[in-house]
Design an enzyme around this catalytic site. Structure first.
Site, short mmCIF file in Angstrom:
data_model
loop_
_atom_site.label_atom_id
_atom_site.label_comp_id
_atom_site.label_asym_id
_atom_site.label_seq_id
_atom_site.Cartn_x
_atom_site.Cartn_y
_atom_site.Cartn_z
CE LYS A 80 91.97 40.25 109.18
NZ LYS A 80 92.36 39.03 108.79
N GLY A 178 83.33 38.57 93.91
CA GLY A 178 84.63 39.20 94.58
C GLY A 178 85.72 38.50 93.86
CB VAL A 179 86.94 38.43 90.55
CG1 VAL A 179 86.06 37.46 90.49
CG2 VAL A 179 86.53 39.96 89.87
N GLY A 180 88.86 40.13 93.43
CA GLY A 180 90.04 40.85 93.34
C GLY A 180 91.22 39.95 93.57
CB VAL A 182 91.72 36.15 97.69
CG1 VAL A 182 91.24 34.37 97.73
CG2 VAL A 182 92.56 36.24 98.60
CE1 TYR A 184 93.39 36.99 86.87
CE2 TYR A 184 95.36 36.58 88.21
CZ TYR A 184 94.63 36.59 86.79
OH TYR A 184 95.49 36.66 85.96
#
Length: 352
Positions: A80, A178-180, A182, A184
């Site tokens: 990473k 969290g609805v960014g 992924v 969303y």
């Protein structure tokens, strides 16, 4: 700043600190394990409060990629990278080209892809400087978010089947933190099946979009933990299951896309003792890397997503193992992964 003595150091093979004065790049590349193949993992850009915080993230995330690839059955190791900076303010072509050169300097030991704060165009810029990129526009599988979300969706169905007796999500109340990217796509899958959504995010535009398209109820960030729901899906940053949030949870299941959801390993057992089923994050969120593993001139989306869907059965196996041995699901997943990526000699020594 100690690396070998760091509390998240886990026999990592290589940790590289990268600095480019012209672009202002400050980054860390961490390679955890390459027993199964060269390391693959996304690059995260985040305004870390300190270099020590960035190192902690790089070490934890790279280790998770080793376990993720092993349980997904991929011939890849775990790595990473993190870039210190605000993705809304500090991006530049020069910065990503510099990052690409650092990735290239490792000679293929690490291949970079998208992660939080990094988009496909950013990966494309890195790809101008190195061949060791994945998920790029040219010759790649593109944005991994839809595949990651599909894997989380299938994992939620597996968890519901194991804990609630049915994988039918209609009428279930699901909190998505969290609805960014992924989050969303996950909301879309859940809404299409008839789930009732409760959502939160720090970005108002993302919240407004999900509330409008999926009839989701919006709550404040701190209120999401105590929401009266069946399933809690963390899809933002990590360490959200901790001493402070555990007592607040009303959900019967924790299953989401965030990496490193447990602040400490002990929190997996704490969830088990509270009767909350946990879908280990690096298992349920492997859809993106599985999709990337199929990229190439003969990329077949249907075949790739069929592979992603196997996350469902992998989780069911982990849940059964955990029940049979009275283990936290996180521990059961770790043991299964370690069987797959450790060298035979190391496994034999441990067994003895």
């Amino acid at each position: 700043m100690s690396v070998f003595g760091h509390h998240e150091f886990d026999g990592h093979e290589q940790v590289v600190f990268c600095h480019d004065a012209d672009s202002g790049l400050k980054a860390i590349i961490a390679i955890h394990n390459t027993n199964r193949g060269p390391a693959l993992g996304g690059c995260r850009m985040w305004p870390y409060a300190s270099e020590a915080e960035a190192l902690t993230d790089a070490l934890r995330l790279s280790r998770g990629m080793t376990y993720k690839s092993a349980l997904a059955g991929l011939a890849m190791g775990g790595g990473k990278s993190v870039i210190i900076g605000d993705p809304r303010k500090n991006k530049s072509e020069a910065l990503f080209r510099a990052m690409g050169r650092f990735v290239g300097s490792l000679g293929g030991r690490y291949t970079v892809a998208e992660d939080v704060g990094i988009s496909v165009p950013d990966v494309d810029l890195m790809g101008e400087e190195t061949a060791y990129v994945a998920g790029a526009t040219k010759g790649g599988a593109g944005d991994p978010s839809p595949a990651t979300a599909y894997g989380v969706y299938m994992g939620i169905k597996a968890a519901a089947k194991h804990k609630l007796g049915s994988d039918d999500l209609r009428g279930l109340r699901i909190a998505v933190q969290g609805v960014g990217h992924v989050g969303y796509y996950l909301c879309r899958y859940l809404f299409d099946e008839g789930a009732q959504l409760i959502v939160t995010d720090i970005a108002k535009d993302s919240l407004d979009r999900v509330a409008s398209e999926f009839d989701a109820k919006v709550v404040a960030p701190d209120a999401i933990y105590a929401a009266d729901v069946d399933i809690f899906a963390p899809c933002a940053l990590g360490a959200v299951i901790n001493d402070d949030t555990l007592p607040l949870l009303k959900a019967k299941i924790v299953a989401g896309s965030s990496n490193n959801q447990l602040a400490e390993a002990q929190h997996g057992e704490a969830l088990r003792q509270r009767g909350i089923l946990y879908a280990p994050d690096y298992v349920i969120n492997a859809g993106g890397i599985v999709n990337i593993s199929h990229e190439g001139p003969d990329y077949d989306e249907a075949k790739a997503f069929a592979h992603v869907a196997q996350i469902h059965d992998t989780l069911l196996e982990i849940f059964r193992r955990a029940d049979a041995r009275t283990l936290a699901t996180s521990d059961a997943a770790d043991r299964l992964a370690e069987e797959r990526f450790r060298k035979p000699a190391a496994r034999a020594t441990e067994a003895a």
